[in-house]
Write a protein that holds these residues in place. Structure first.
Motif, PDB file in Angstrom:
ATOM      1  N   LYS A 233      -5.651  -3.557   8.931  1.00 46.66           N
ATOM      2  CA  LYS A 233      -6.567  -3.423  10.053  1.00 46.66           C
ATOM      3  C   LYS A 233      -5.852  -3.943  11.282  1.00 46.66           C
ATOM      4  O   LYS A 233      -5.438  -5.087  11.321  1.00 46.66           O
ATOM      5  CB  LYS A 233      -7.820  -4.278   9.793  1.00 46.66           C
ATOM      6  CG  LYS A 233      -8.805  -3.670   8.846  1.00 46.66           C
ATOM      7  CD  LYS A 233     -10.217  -4.119   9.257  1.00 46.66           C
ATOM      8  CE  LYS A 233     -11.275  -3.353   8.466  1.00 46.66           C
ATOM      9  NZ  LYS A 233     -11.196  -3.556   7.033  1.00 46.66           N
TER      10      LYS A 233
ATOM     11  N   GLN B  57       1.075   6.250   2.182  1.00 44.52           N
ATOM     12  CA  GLN B  57       0.624   4.905   2.529  1.00 44.52           C
ATOM     13  C   GLN B  57      -0.882   4.877   2.387  1.00 44.52           C
ATOM     14  O   GLN B  57      -1.590   5.699   2.948  1.00 44.52           O
ATOM     15  CB  GLN B  57       1.035   4.568   3.966  1.00 44.52           C
ATOM     16  CG  GLN B  57       0.466   3.285   4.513  1.00 44.52           C
ATOM     17  CD  GLN B  57       1.268   2.052   4.092  1.00 44.52           C
ATOM     18  OE1 GLN B  57       2.470   2.096   4.027  1.00 44.52           O
ATOM     19  NE2 GLN B  57       0.570   0.992   3.797  1.00 44.52           N
ATOM     20  N   ALA B  58      -1.355   3.907   1.617  1.00 47.28           N
ATOM     21  CA  ALA B  58      -2.799   3.731   1.525  1.00 47.28           C
ATOM     22  C   ALA B  58      -3.258   2.909   2.724  1.00 47.28           C
ATOM     23  O   ALA B  58      -2.540   2.039   3.190  1.00 47.28           O
ATOM     24  CB  ALA B  58      -3.148   3.003   0.226  1.00 47.28           C
ATOM     25  N   PRO B  59      -4.439   3.154   3.204  1.00 41.45           N
ATOM     26  CA  PRO B  59      -4.878   2.400   4.390  1.00 41.45           C
ATOM     27  C   PRO B  59      -5.193   0.957   4.025  1.00 41.45           C
ATOM     28  O   PRO B  59      -6.121   0.679   3.281  1.00 41.45           O
ATOM     29  CB  PRO B  59      -6.134   3.150   4.836  1.00 41.45           C
ATOM     30  CG  PRO B  59      -6.580   3.899   3.639  1.00 41.45           C
ATOM     31  CD  PRO B  59      -5.404   4.151   2.789  1.00 41.45           C
TER      32      PRO B  59
ATOM     33  N   GLY C 265       0.788  -1.225   0.000  1.00 42.42           N
ATOM     34  CA  GLY C 265       0.000   0.000   0.000  1.00 42.42           C
ATOM     35  C   GLY C 265       0.814   1.266   0.000  1.00 42.42           C
ATOM     36  O   GLY C 265       0.257   2.348  -0.062  1.00 42.42           O
TER      37      GLY C 265
END
Lengths: 162, 373, 372
Positions: free
Chosen positions: B295, B290-292, B163
């Motif tokens: 989790k 940074q892409a999320p 990501g």
């Protein structure tokens, strides 16, 4: 023949330049601020206890399983001096297994571990390469002083000094 | 000229064993020679097998990046890229634009440093007493110091994440990179002048180890070895990834597919990489890196499989990722380009001299970490 | 010969050999420092001031090393080979003059003796390769034997040109005859031949394929360690020094140079010029080693037989014409340089342009698309 003469010219030109040798260990090249040296544990000077709570997240994320971490109840929390309910009991890093990847720093929830700039940690005994809790605290405090890192109040992000 | 076979001569078995100054790692070549001519080559690999693919099955996605660093240990960023983009392809996400530009810049710099290592080692194979080695490593040193300022490590970075990338580049990175590029341009000219048109170097490498384009494609070769035969196959052109379809660059092609062509293609690629990095530095935007994806800190791709291929300095690097929804992949298969390029060694070497065997192996530019995984 | 003469002779030999050994050890140090500079780095710096004690450290290390001999070697060949390589390298020095007066024993057939004696070491290398019971050693020894024999001829015929002009094999006479024009100008072809063939005789870069580190890992010397190996190494450097000194004597005017006409001042200046010229030749030899790739064995042999040997004969015939018809000196200079230039240009035109035509292409990619 011209190619050969040009090659000879290249080598001749290089003799006139300053050699690029750095005479280690007399001279050192400057390491960058982000340099990944050996991981050390940070000390919270406000409460006079380590910032690490022994939660074992770094141990689980370590690719080479080089850490051993245990936790205990924090005696200072019972006295009401600290917000950390648990504190690290035992922390060992096998320096010869650590691959200096920095994942433990990335996943730590309490920002209690940091990659220092120690990189000359050779030893002539086998046991000397296992960094115990005291070594990690000592190196951590030394690095904190030199780099000006202050640990915020328990469980919060650290603030970087100068 | 063939030996007259009225004399009864016996082939000699010569073992260029795992420990040899010239085999670029722990690689064993068993040569069958007739006088000075090689009649058969049998490569033995596996001395550096570390079980990377099996280890991937029990490590989570952040830890696997450190494994991929160590596969082709001369082009770490390109390997990491292969893996994280395979995972991103599986999850169907894309890294933010700034992260993509950072990835492009670092991968191209790594290409330059890998080719400089090739230059150094190749000169040593051909017989220059270490001069080319020192020149190549001088350039590598400056690039590695730039890497250290960005990721903290000179070689094993573990910097790319699924990501995006781990941290943003430090202040002054663009200026430092610009300075590095201008120094690199001058040094590449000097390295070029030392070897490329040197008559003795030409005599040693021209016509040696030639392979036709059809044969190369049959063997599955890729990268500079294939482009030296004249086949314009470059993954950055065919299946562009990251932001490669926004740059202007050239793909150098050889014609005869011999050692000199392979050397020349790599040296030209260094110049093209410099051009790409300059354009990327100009176009790089500010933004998130940074892409999320994670989790609670764990990356969990959905069930499925994905194959991603990238253009490594050595060829086409492929990662086949099978996920069963857990935090570790179910199976990771790595297509190392050196492993496939090595197949052509026998055809290239038979009929040449022993001295040529070393030169040909050097021109294939294999890295045993990738061959053996 | 009286006992006193014998005593002086032995003393001279001992001093001379000591001097040569010290020079050779200094050469190992000097080479490492100079080649390091070509590679933009420092050489040895830690052993003593400026690393000057490096050869001492090397010698001590080699003496202290375990000198193990593999079980299956041919004992006789293995033990004798270093001696056969080492001794000719040193006995060739008996007749080399450093100044007009410093020589152990000047012979009227000086250069003939030197060339004859230096050919003996070929047998030593073959013995080393055979006795080592090692395929790499055998390969290296066979290659080196082929190389040394091939390059004897251009070497000898090239020197023959100088001998013809000076009219004597005596090295002192050859230097004395260079009072007008150095033989480097009168016989440039011979100079080129001597340097190339001399380098090949010593098996130094770019002709070091017998000891190619990256292929046969040391060639005939691969099974030797410790003091055994150091004999080979010393012989190689002694030979290199001999090639440089002979190049100075035969072509660069030896110890001739401006200076006082008599007295010890003249001796000092003669020694100074001699060492200066030798150092320049040595620098060139190191420079070539640091820069030029290695020739393959078949290219090496074809260079000797196809290029250098005919060139040597051309030089000999040219010199013969010059001497017989009594041409003026400048004709010799002009024709020799013209021949060298012609060969260089012919090589450049025919071979190099064929090799170096870049038949390469570039596919232009603009914004992800291929454009013409």
């Amino acid at each position: 023949m011209i190619g050969l003469l040009k090659s000879l010219g290249v080598t001749l030109k290089r003799t006139l330049r300053k050699p690029v040798t750095v005479q280690y260990p007399g001279e050192h090249i400057t390491l960058s601020k982000r340099n990944l040296g050996f991981p050390v544990l940070l000390w919270d000077d406000n409460v006079d206890e380590p910032a690490c709570t022994g939660c074992q997240v770094c141990m689980r994320y370590c690719p080479t399983e080089c850490m051993t971490v245990t936790m205990k109840d924090n005696p200072l929390a019972k006295e009401g001096k600290s917000a950390r309910k648990k504190i690290v009991d035992n922390f060992q890093i096998k320096m010869e297994r650590c691959i200096l990847c920095g994942i433990c720093v990335e996943v730590c929830n309490f920002d209690a571990i940091l990659m220092s700039d120690y990189h000359e940690e050779g030893d002539i005994t086998r046991g000397g390469l296992i960094a115990k809790k005291e070594d990690l605290f000592r190196m951590g405090r030394d690095f904190q002083k030199r780099a000006g890192i202050v640990v915020g109040s328990a469980g919060d992000k650290k603030e970087e000094g100068a | 000229m063939p030996v007259e076979h009225d004399l009864r001569t016996v082939d000699m078995l010569l073992n260029m064993g795992p420990q040899h100054p010239s085999t670029h790692g722990v690689f064993r070549m068993v040569l069958r020679i007739d006088g000075e001519r090689v009649t058969d080559v049998e490569p033995h690999i596996g001395y550096l097998h570390r079980g990377s693919e099996k280890l991937c099955e029990r490590e989570n996605y952040r830890q696997i990046v450190t494994l991929f660093d160590r596969l082709d240990y001369l082009s770490n960023f390109n390997n990491e890229l292969g893996f994280v983009m395979a995972a991103e392809k599986l999850m169907g996400i894309e890294a933010p634009e700034r992260a993509q530009f950072i990835r492009v810049i670092l991968c191209e710099l790594n290409r330059i440093s890998s080719h400089m290592m090739f230059y150094g080692a190749y000169g040593a194979d051909v017989g220059v007493f270490g001069t080319s080695f020192m020149y190549g490593f001088r350039e590598r040193e400056t690039i590695q110091q730039l890497f250290e300022s960005v990721t903290g490590a000179r070689m094993m970075h573990s910097y790319f994440r699924v990501g995006g990338v781990f941290q943003d580049t430090p202040d002054g990175f663009e200026a430092a990179a610009g300075k590095l590029l201008s120094q690199l341009k001058r040094s590449v000219e000097e390295c070029d002048r030392l070897l490329t048109k040197n008559e003795i170097f030409l005599e040693r490498t021209r016509g040696v180890g030639a392979i036709s384009a059809a044969d190369a494609v049959d063997y599955g070769m890729s990268g500079p070895c294939l482009r030296a035969c004249g086949v314009a196959q470059d993954v950055r052109l065919i299946e562009p990834y990251l932001t490669y379809n926004r740059f202007d660059w050239d793909i150098p092609l050889g014609k005869k597919g011999d050692c000199w062509d392979r050397y020349w293609v790599r040296l030209e690629e260094v110049r093209q990489s410099i051009a790409i990095i300059e354009q990327a530095l100009k176009l790089m935007p500010k933004g998130p890196i940074q892409a999320p994806v994670a989790k609670f800190g764990f990356v969990k791709p959905p069930v499925g499989e994905a194959y991603f291929r990238a253009e490594n300095p050595r060829g086409e690097f492929g990662v086949y990722l099978v996920s069963d929804g857990k935090t570790s992949p179910y199976r990771v298969k790595i297509r190392g380009p050196s492993f496939v390029n090595l197949m052509a060694l026998r055809q290239m070497t038979v009929g040449h001299y022993i001295a040529d065997a070393v030169v040909i192996l050097g021109s294939l530019d294999i890295v045993l970490g990738e061959v053996d995984r | 010969m009286t006992w006193a003469d014998m005593g002086w002779l032995i003393l001279a030999i001992v001093i001379f050999i000591g001097f040569i050994t010290i020079v050779v050890l200094g050469l190992t140090y000097g080479e490492r420092k100079i080649i390091a500079r070509f590679q933009q780095r420092l050489g040895p710096t830690r052993t003593g001031p400026f690393g000057l004690l490096q050869p001492v450290a090397d010698a001590l290390k080699l003496l202290a090393k375990e000198d193990f001999i593999p079980g299956s070697v041919d004992r006789l060949s293995f033990w004798i080979a270093p001696i056969v390589v080492f001794v000719p390298a040193f006995i060739a020095w008996v007749t080399i003059p450093f100044t007009r007066d410093i020589v152990i024993s000047n012979m009227e057939f000086g250069i003939f003796y030197i060339l004859a004696v230096s050919g003996l070491s070929t047998a030593g290398l073959l013995m080393a390769g055979w006795g080592s019971f090692n395929k790499y050693a055998m390969l290296g020894a066979v290659r080196s034997a082929a190389q040394l024999i091939s390059y004897e001829l251009p070497l000898v015929v090239g020197v023959l040109g100088v001998v013809m002009i000076s009219g004597s094999l005596d090295l002192k006479v050859i230097v004395a005859e260079q009072d007008g024009l150095w033989f480097a100008f009168m016989q440039p072809i011979a100079l080129v031949l001597f340097l190339i063939a001399g380098l090949a005789e010593v098996a130094r870069a770019p002709f070091d394929i017998p000891v190619a580190e990256s292929e046969v890992v040391g060639g005939p010397f691969v099974e030797y360690s410790g003091m055994h190996w150091s004999m080979f190494s010393l012989a190689e450097y002694a030979n290199t020094f001999a090639v440089a000194v002979l190049a100075t004597i035969l072509f660069l005017g030896g110890w001739r140079g401006p200076g006082p006409d008599s007295g010890w001042g003249q001796d000092v200046m003669m020694a100074f010029w001699f060492l200066l010229k030798t150092s320049l030749v040595l620098l060139a030899i190191f420079w070539v080693r640091a820069t030029v790739p290695r020739l393959r064995i078949d290219q090496l042999m074809s260079l000797a037989w196809v290029v250098l040997l005919p060139l040597a004969f051309v030089n000999m015939i040219l010199t013969a014409f010059y001497l017989y018809y009594d041409w003026p000196d400048w004709t010799m200079v002009a024709i020799s340089f013209a021949v060298l230039a012609a060969i260089g240009i012919a090589y450049q035109r025919r071979r190099v342009s064929r090799l170096a035509t870049i038949e390469t292409a570039k596919v232009r990619v603009r914004q992800g698309k291929v454009v013409a």
